[in-house]
Design a protein around this motif. Structure first.
Motif, PDB file in Angstrom:
ATOM      1  N   LYS A 157      24.916  12.276   2.530  1.00  0.00           N
ATOM      2  CA  LYS A 157      25.951  11.174   1.773  1.00  0.00           C
ATOM      3  C   LYS A 157      27.177  11.106   2.701  1.00  0.00           C
ATOM      4  CE  LYS A 157      28.165  10.273  -2.534  1.00  0.00           C
ATOM      5  NZ  LYS A 157      28.496  10.980  -3.792  1.00  0.00           N
ATOM      6  N   ILE A 158      27.268   9.778   2.771  1.00  0.00           N
ATOM      7  CA  ILE A 158      28.751   9.560   3.822  1.00  0.00           C
ATOM      8  C   ILE A 158      29.623   8.858   2.982  1.00  0.00           C
ATOM      9  CG2 ILE A 158      27.530  10.000   6.084  1.00  0.00           C
ATOM     10  CD1 ILE A 158      27.383   6.695   6.216  1.00  0.00           C
ATOM     11  N   GLY A 159      30.860   9.036   3.351  1.00  0.00           N
ATOM     12  CA  GLY A 159      32.176   8.289   2.916  1.00  0.00           C
ATOM     13  C   GLY A 159      32.414   7.277   3.992  1.00  0.00           C
ATOM     14  N   THR A 160      33.462   6.563   3.218  1.00  0.00           N
ATOM     15  CA  THR A 160      34.107   5.284   3.983  1.00  0.00           C
ATOM     16  C   THR A 160      34.966   5.942   5.013  1.00  0.00           C
ATOM     17  OG1 THR A 160      34.172   4.318   1.818  1.00  0.00           O
ATOM     18  CG2 THR A 160      35.321   3.183   3.713  1.00  0.00           C
ATOM     19  N   PRO A 161      34.715   5.503   6.329  1.00  0.00           N
ATOM     20  CA  PRO A 161      35.317   5.891   7.633  1.00  0.00           C
ATOM     21  C   PRO A 161      36.877   5.533   7.607  1.00  0.00           C
ATOM     22  CG  PRO A 161      33.568   4.454   8.296  1.00  0.00           C
ATOM     23  CD  PRO A 161      33.804   4.587   6.602  1.00  0.00           C
ATOM     24  N   THR A 162      37.625   6.578   7.820  1.00  0.00           N
ATOM     25  CA  THR A 162      39.134   6.115   7.961  1.00  0.00           C
ATOM     26  C   THR A 162      39.577   6.259   9.484  1.00  0.00           C
ATOM     27  OG1 THR A 162      39.114   7.741   6.095  1.00  0.00           O
ATOM     28  CG2 THR A 162      41.193   6.927   6.889  1.00  0.00           C
ATOM     29  N   ALA A 163      40.439   5.220   9.744  1.00  0.00           N
ATOM     30  CA  ALA A 163      40.912   5.124  10.908  1.00  0.00           C
ATOM     31  C   ALA A 163      42.127   5.959  11.090  1.00  0.00           C
ATOM     32  CB  ALA A 163      41.339   3.527  11.339  1.00  0.00           C
ATOM     33  N   ILE A 164      41.872   6.825  12.053  1.00  0.00           N
ATOM     34  CA  ILE A 164      42.867   7.741  12.310  1.00  0.00           C
ATOM     35  C   ILE A 164      44.042   6.955  13.506  1.00  0.00           C
ATOM     36  CG2 ILE A 164      43.801  10.036  13.559  1.00  0.00           C
ATOM     37  CD1 ILE A 164      40.955  10.995  12.598  1.00  0.00           C
TER      38      ILE A 164
ATOM     39  N   SER B 293      43.517   3.805  16.809  1.00  0.00           N
ATOM     40  CA  SER B 293      42.909   2.370  17.296  1.00  0.00           C
ATOM     41  C   SER B 293      41.369   2.977  17.613  1.00  0.00           C
ATOM     42  CB  SER B 293      43.652   1.824  18.190  1.00  0.00           C
ATOM     43  OG  SER B 293      43.838   2.691  19.474  1.00  0.00           O
ATOM     44  N   THR B 294      41.285   4.068  18.108  1.00  0.00           N
ATOM     45  CA  THR B 294      40.011   4.440  18.566  1.00  0.00           C
ATOM     46  C   THR B 294      39.218   5.587  17.720  1.00  0.00           C
ATOM     47  OG1 THR B 294      41.025   5.779  20.277  1.00  0.00           O
ATOM     48  CG2 THR B 294      40.414   3.810  21.024  1.00  0.00           C
ATOM     49  N   THR B 295      39.890   6.386  17.067  1.00  0.00           N
ATOM     50  CA  THR B 295      39.549   7.384  16.553  1.00  0.00           C
ATOM     51  C   THR B 295      39.411   7.303  15.006  1.00  0.00           C
ATOM     52  OG1 THR B 295      40.689   8.787  18.126  1.00  0.00           O
ATOM     53  CG2 THR B 295      39.706  10.117  16.433  1.00  0.00           C
ATOM     54  N   ASN B 296      38.477   7.438  14.846  1.00  0.00           N
ATOM     55  CA  ASN B 296      37.939   7.463  13.196  1.00  0.00           C
ATOM     56  C   ASN B 296      37.484   8.706  12.739  1.00  0.00           C
ATOM     57  OD1 ASN B 296      37.937   4.438  12.529  1.00  0.00           O
ATOM     58  ND2 ASN B 296      36.481   4.469  14.176  1.00  0.00           N
ATOM     59  N   GLU B 297      37.640   8.689  11.176  1.00  0.00           N
ATOM     60  CA  GLU B 297      37.078  10.071  10.460  1.00  0.00           C
ATOM     61  C   GLU B 297      36.220   9.735   9.291  1.00  0.00           C
ATOM     62  OE1 GLU B 297      40.336  12.785   9.224  1.00  0.00           O
ATOM     63  OE2 GLU B 297      39.291  12.605   7.093  1.00  0.00           O
ATOM     64  N   ILE B 298      35.212  10.372   9.190  1.00  0.00           N
ATOM     65  CA  ILE B 298      34.128  10.114   7.832  1.00  0.00           C
ATOM     66  C   ILE B 298      33.947  11.535   7.428  1.00  0.00           C
ATOM     67  CG2 ILE B 298      32.033  10.246   9.672  1.00  0.00           C
ATOM     68  CD1 ILE B 298      31.059   7.638   8.042  1.00  0.00           C
ATOM     69  N   ILE B 299      33.582  11.369   6.226  1.00  0.00           N
ATOM     70  CA  ILE B 299      33.255  12.665   5.387  1.00  0.00           C
ATOM     71  C   ILE B 299      31.780  12.343   5.250  1.00  0.00           C
ATOM     72  CG2 ILE B 299      33.432  14.032   3.299  1.00  0.00           C
ATOM     73  CD1 ILE B 299      36.020  14.268   5.121  1.00  0.00           C
ATOM     74  N   ALA B 300      30.953  13.669   5.642  1.00  0.00           N
ATOM     75  CA  ALA B 300      29.565  13.772   5.101  1.00  0.00           C
ATOM     76  C   ALA B 300      29.304  14.995   4.477  1.00  0.00           C
ATOM     77  CB  ALA B 300      28.991  13.799   6.539  1.00  0.00           C
ATOM     78  N   VAL B 301      28.219  14.742   3.676  1.00  0.00           N
ATOM     79  CA  VAL B 301      27.884  15.701   2.490  1.00  0.00           C
ATOM     80  C   VAL B 301      26.254  16.018   2.875  1.00  0.00           C
ATOM     81  CG1 VAL B 301      27.681  16.633   0.119  1.00  0.00           C
ATOM     82  CG2 VAL B 301      29.734  15.285   0.809  1.00  0.00           C
ATOM     83  N   VAL B 302      25.959  17.182   3.020  1.00  0.00           N
ATOM     84  CA  VAL B 302      24.664  17.372   3.295  1.00  0.00           C
ATOM     85  C   VAL B 302      24.067  18.426   2.553  1.00  0.00           C
ATOM     86  CG1 VAL B 302      22.862  18.042   5.136  1.00  0.00           C
ATOM     87  CG2 VAL B 302      25.222  17.205   5.900  1.00  0.00           C
ATOM     88  N   LYS B 303      23.102  18.100   1.849  1.00  0.00           N
ATOM     89  CA  LYS B 303      22.406  19.132   0.528  1.00  0.00           C
ATOM     90  C   LYS B 303      21.032  19.102   0.918  1.00  0.00           C
ATOM     91  CE  LYS B 303      26.030  18.228  -2.985  1.00  0.00           C
ATOM     92  NZ  LYS B 303      26.391  17.860  -4.404  1.00  0.00           N
ATOM     93  N   SER B 304      20.404  20.294   0.422  1.00  0.00           N
ATOM     94  CA  SER B 304      19.206  20.893   0.599  1.00  0.00           C
ATOM     95  C   SER B 304      18.668  20.596  -0.703  1.00  0.00           C
ATOM     96  CB  SER B 304      19.049  22.426   0.846  1.00  0.00           C
ATOM     97  OG  SER B 304      19.415  23.262  -0.164  1.00  0.00           O
TER      98      SER B 304
ATOM     99  N   VAL C 226      17.912  13.349   9.058  1.00  0.00           N
ATOM    100  CA  VAL C 226      18.290  12.076   7.884  1.00  0.00           C
ATOM    101  C   VAL C 226      19.196  11.114   8.755  1.00  0.00           C
ATOM    102  CG1 VAL C 226      19.014  11.735   5.707  1.00  0.00           C
ATOM    103  CG2 VAL C 226      18.502  14.171   6.237  1.00  0.00           C
ATOM    104  N   VAL C 227      19.081   9.945   8.246  1.00  0.00           N
ATOM    105  CA  VAL C 227      19.830   8.883   8.931  1.00  0.00           C
ATOM    106  C   VAL C 227      20.822   8.092   7.829  1.00  0.00           C
ATOM    107  CG1 VAL C 227      20.319   6.973  10.354  1.00  0.00           C
ATOM    108  CG2 VAL C 227      18.590   8.651  10.956  1.00  0.00           C
ATOM    109  N   ALA C 228      22.076   7.981   7.767  1.00  0.00           N
ATOM    110  CA  ALA C 228      22.742   7.100   6.805  1.00  0.00           C
ATOM    111  C   ALA C 228      23.585   6.178   7.401  1.00  0.00           C
ATOM    112  CB  ALA C 228      23.469   7.954   5.733  1.00  0.00           C
ATOM    113  N   SER C 229      23.775   5.074   7.039  1.00  0.00           N
ATOM    114  CA  SER C 229      24.667   4.067   7.582  1.00  0.00           C
ATOM    115  C   SER C 229      25.506   3.280   6.586  1.00  0.00           C
ATOM    116  CB  SER C 229      23.685   3.013   8.326  1.00  0.00           C
ATOM    117  OG  SER C 229      22.925   2.220   7.058  1.00  0.00           O
ATOM    118  N   GLN C 230      26.513   2.708   6.958  1.00  0.00           N
ATOM    119  CA  GLN C 230      27.437   1.898   6.153  1.00  0.00           C
ATOM    120  C   GLN C 230      26.912   0.795   5.451  1.00  0.00           C
ATOM    121  OE1 GLN C 230      30.401   3.391   5.410  1.00  0.00           O
ATOM    122  NE2 GLN C 230      29.955   5.188   6.822  1.00  0.00           N
ATOM    123  N   THR C 231      25.814   0.291   5.974  1.00  0.00           N
ATOM    124  CA  THR C 231      25.431  -1.090   5.281  1.00  0.00           C
ATOM    125  C   THR C 231      23.979  -0.896   4.565  1.00  0.00           C
ATOM    126  OG1 THR C 231      24.287  -1.402   7.437  1.00  0.00           O
ATOM    127  CG2 THR C 231      26.541  -2.660   7.186  1.00  0.00           C
TER     128      THR C 231
END
Lengths: 228, 159
Positions: free
Chosen positions: A145-152, A154-165, A223-228
């Motif tokens: 599960k990925i969250g909404t990316p946050t811009a740190i 102009s070039t760097t972003n941050e994204i939160i990912a949750v990985v569960k078994s 596993v692959v997850a995308s924003q769209t």
């Protein structure tokens, strides 16, 4: 008076004989109990069943890893495993039958959550020990599960990912090597505590905001997850 | 005089009764003893050795230690963890075979002398199967997860 004394003497003999009968009976019972237990190697049986169960589970995980990386179907592996078990334990009369095997690769559960999963049902018969119809199910999955990316900046972003078994618990042993973000560079990954998800991965990267996040757990399941 | 004789005879009868009672008890105990299975009997020994060998491999596999060590061919590590898992007086000889039964370990995974196995009265043999592990391909950066079964044949005996 004399008769009473004689009877008392007989009583001792009878009492001792009864004691002897008791000793023999208890001895016979104990002998049966010990030899029955010893001649039925329950622990070996349970370990043999355990070996087959653990490795069937591992085979499903392995097949899912193979499927999510190169789309190889699970059924061929299961058929090989069933045949190889017969060769590995020729005198045991092992018959392992699998059914209902299915796999999903990065199937979308909801917006921003995807899951790769595999499941199969097994029935085990071991003729040499009279075991019939021992059934077990294997379900393995990795959810991302990925969250909404946050811009740190102009070039760097941050994204939160949750990985569960498959247990619903977070996968804890992931590092930057386990993550990939399409068209991104300088990926760094750190884990943070979260009240709801327990463990989240904070991914900082140089790349697009509309990120395609990929993860491989330690079993190689992709596993692959995308924003769209 | 007559009373004294009677008392003497009664005393002798008690001794005879006690001796008879002792005989009966000893006979009963000896009879039960015939069925006793001593801890050194082959029936016990083989079962114990098999149980020990199976448990060792199963525990290591359950903890996720066995498969990576076997598939990465870390034979000395495998020998060491088996030495730690099994009791000190138990010697072992482990052979890793492919599905066709051909050994793949170039060095023997052995604790004890080979003569120990040829001279031992009781040698238990245990078979354990593994299916494979995923491996990270350093060139492509992806995991390769192939079904590659191996059979572990563990011989155990007591020194």
């Amino acid at each position: 008076m004399k008769t009473r004394r004689e009877k008392r003497g007989q009583f001792i003999i009878i009492a001792v004989m009864l004691t002897a009968v008791m000793i023999v009976s208890i001895g016979a019972l104990m002998h049966n109990a010990i030899t029955y237990y010893k001649h039925e190697p329950w622990e070996e049986y349970s370990t043999l069943i355990g070996d087959i169960e653990i490795n069937s589970r591992r085979l499903v995980e392995l097949s899912l890893a193979s499927y999510t990386n190169s789309s190889e179907p699970i059924t061929s592996n299961l058929a090989k495993w069933e045949n190889d078990l017969i060769d590995a334990y020729p005198s045991s009369g092992i018959t392992l039958t699998s059914s209902g095997a299915q796999m999903l690769s990065s199937s979308r559960i909801d917006y921003r959550t995807t899951k790769s999963s595999a499941q199969a049902s097994f029935t085990l018969d071991i003729q040499s020990i009279g075991l019939e119809g021992y059934a077990f199910n294997v379900l393995t999955s990795v959810t991302l599960k990925i969250g909404t990316p946050t811009a740190i900046n102009s070039t760097t972003n941050e994204i939160i990912a949750v990985v569960k078994s498959e247990t619903g618990m977070p996968v804890t042993d992931l590092s930057a090597a386990n993550f990939k973000i399409e068209n991104a560079t300088k990926i760094s990954v750190g884990s943070i505590y979260d009240k709801t998800n327990i463990l989240e991965y904070k991914i900082v990267y140089d790349g697009p905001t509309n990120a395609l996040v990929e993860v491989w757990d330690q079993r190689g399941i992709h596993v692959v997850a995308s924003q769209t | 005089m007559r009373i004294k004789d009677l008392r003497n005879k009664r005393g002798q009868m008690r001794i005879i009764e006690t001796i008879l009672a002792s005989f009966i008890i000893v006979a009963a105990l000896s009879f039960v003893g015939i069925f006793a299975v001593s801890p050194t009997s082959p029936a016990y020994e083989m079962t114990d050795l098999e149980k020990m060998g199976y448990s060792a491999l199963h525990d290591l596999d359950q903890q996720g230690l066995l498969a990576p060590i076997v598939y990465n061919q870390q034979w000395s590590d495998l020998r060491n963890i088996l030495r730690i898992t099994l009791p000190n007086d138990v010697y072992f000889n482990l052979t890793i075979c492919n599905i066709n039964g051909l050994p793949i370990n170039s060095n023997p995974i052995l604790y004890g002398d080979l003569n120990t196995f040829s001279e031992a009265k009781n040698v238990a043999s245990i078979t354990y199967c593994l299916v494979g592990i995923p491996k990270l391909n350093a060139n492509t950066g992806t995991y390769e997860a192939n079904y590659s079964p191996l059979i572990l044949v563990l011989e155990v005996t007591r020194g």
